[in-house]
Design an enzyme around this catalytic site. Structure first.
Site, PDB file in Angstrom:
ATOM      1  N   CYS A 119      53.030  36.664  39.317  1.00  0.00           N
ATOM      2  CA  CYS A 119      54.029  37.523  39.973  1.00  0.00           C
ATOM      3  C   CYS A 119      54.824  36.740  41.021  1.00  0.00           C
ATOM      4  O   CYS A 119      55.584  35.851  40.683  1.00  0.00           O
ATOM      5  CB  CYS A 119      53.341  38.773  40.531  1.00  0.00           C
ATOM      6  SG  CYS A 119      54.520  40.098  40.885  1.00  0.00           S
ATOM      7  N   HIS A 222      50.254  40.871  36.065  1.00  0.00           N
ATOM      8  CA  HIS A 222      49.022  40.685  36.853  1.00  0.00           C
ATOM      9  C   HIS A 222      47.790  40.659  35.951  1.00  0.00           C
ATOM     10  O   HIS A 222      47.091  41.673  35.832  1.00  0.00           O
ATOM     11  CB  HIS A 222      48.884  41.807  37.895  1.00  0.00           C
ATOM     12  CG  HIS A 222      49.844  41.685  39.030  1.00  0.00           C
ATOM     13  ND1 HIS A 222      49.551  40.995  40.187  1.00  0.00           N
ATOM     14  CD2 HIS A 222      51.116  42.143  39.181  1.00  0.00           C
ATOM     15  CE1 HIS A 222      50.595  41.041  41.015  1.00  0.00           C
ATOM     16  NE2 HIS A 222      51.552  41.729  40.422  1.00  0.00           N
ATOM     17  N   GLU A 224      44.992  39.457  36.561  1.00  0.00           N
ATOM     18  CA  GLU A 224      43.764  39.661  37.345  1.00  0.00           C
ATOM     19  C   GLU A 224      43.356  41.135  37.400  1.00  0.00           C
ATOM     20  O   GLU A 224      42.198  41.442  37.678  1.00  0.00           O
ATOM     21  CB  GLU A 224      43.916  39.084  38.770  1.00  0.00           C
ATOM     22  CG  GLU A 224      44.694  39.929  39.767  1.00  0.00           C
ATOM     23  CD  GLU A 224      46.213  39.804  39.648  1.00  0.00           C
ATOM     24  OE1 GLU A 224      46.706  39.316  38.614  1.00  0.00           O
ATOM     25  OE2 GLU A 224      46.914  40.223  40.594  1.00  0.00           O
TER      26      GLU A 224
END
Ligand code: MN
Length: 248
Positions: A119, A222, A224
């Protein structure tokens, strides 16, 4: 394989806390730290100095501490770093963080370290190597019917597709397409030289880049927040950690 040290460049809390030492405390996202561990790396958190004149010396020394470096999501990058006047749509920025991370990215790449951006991290890498950004996709990327890049769904769910370039490293993991989450209002405009666009959303928004020297890769989404349920997102981290292990 020796477990590689993966530095996560720290963000900074910017909300007032009654707990003195929590004010502007430096942090790494919990799910990112867990993703590094799940992928076989040893995470460390690398904080930036508040005084920008200390950035260069600290970054120079810090590069020797890790095998791989992750730039996570975070605030908007101050547009002066890509030679633009700040528009009304640019949000919170942190010049001290930008200064340090730009120098750190340049020094890490020069030292042959693996770099992964998420990002803001992708935007940071692009700016660090001479690219620039849309300060706000909605108001600046005109002539396109934009998809929703600030999703209303919880972040563990995907909200739009991305298409991968066949020759990319990402293609080896994802194939032609992936469903990804999206929580960004800025995006890459001109891509830094030495980098290529390897994924785009259906509206043309750049969603992943790779450096031609194989040292840096970055995504606009994202992973994660998705790796617990989507093993291909975990594979992104595994591939990065593996490369970092072999580089060290
Ligand atoms: Mn997006």
């Amino acid at each position: 394989m020796t477990q590689p040290i993966i530095a996560i460049s720290a963000g900074s809390l910017n909300k007032f806390s009654k707990i003195t030492n929590h004010n502007f405390a430096q942090f790494a996202p919990k799910e990112l730290k867990e993703a590094v561990i799940a992928a076989g790396g040893i995470p460390i958190i690398l904080p930036f100095p508040e005084k920008s004149e200390q950035a260069s010396e600290l970054a120079k020394r810090a590069v020797g501490l890790f095998d791989g470096l992750i730039f996570p999501g975070g605030p908007d990058i101050d547009p002066t770093f890509y030679h633009e006047v700040t528009t009304a749509e640019t949000g919170h920025t942190n010049v001290a963080q930008d200064t340090y991370e730009i120098i750190l990215a340049q020094k890490a790449k020069k030292a042959g370290k693996q770099i992964f951006g998420i990002c803001r991290g992708m935007q940071l890498i692009n700016v660090a190597f001479g690219g620039n950004l849309y300060q706000d996709l909605e108001t600046q990327k005109v002539g396109e019917k934009l998809l929703q890049h600030q999703q209303s769904l919880p972040v563990e769910f995907p909200s739009h597709d991305v298409d991968f370039v066949k020759t990319s490293e990402f293609y080896k993991i994802f194939g032609e397409k992936a469903q990804v989450n999206s929580r960004h209002h800025q995006g890459l405009k001109d891509v830094a030289s030495g980098f290529t666009v390897v994924a785009q959303a259906g509206d043309g928004v750049i969603e992943a880049i790779e450096s031609t020297d194989g040292l840096a890769a970055a995504v606009q989404w994202h992973p994660e927040n998705m790796w617990h349920t989507d093993k291909k997102q975990l594979a992104l981290f595994e591939k990065f950690v593996e490369k970092a292990a072999h580089q060290s």
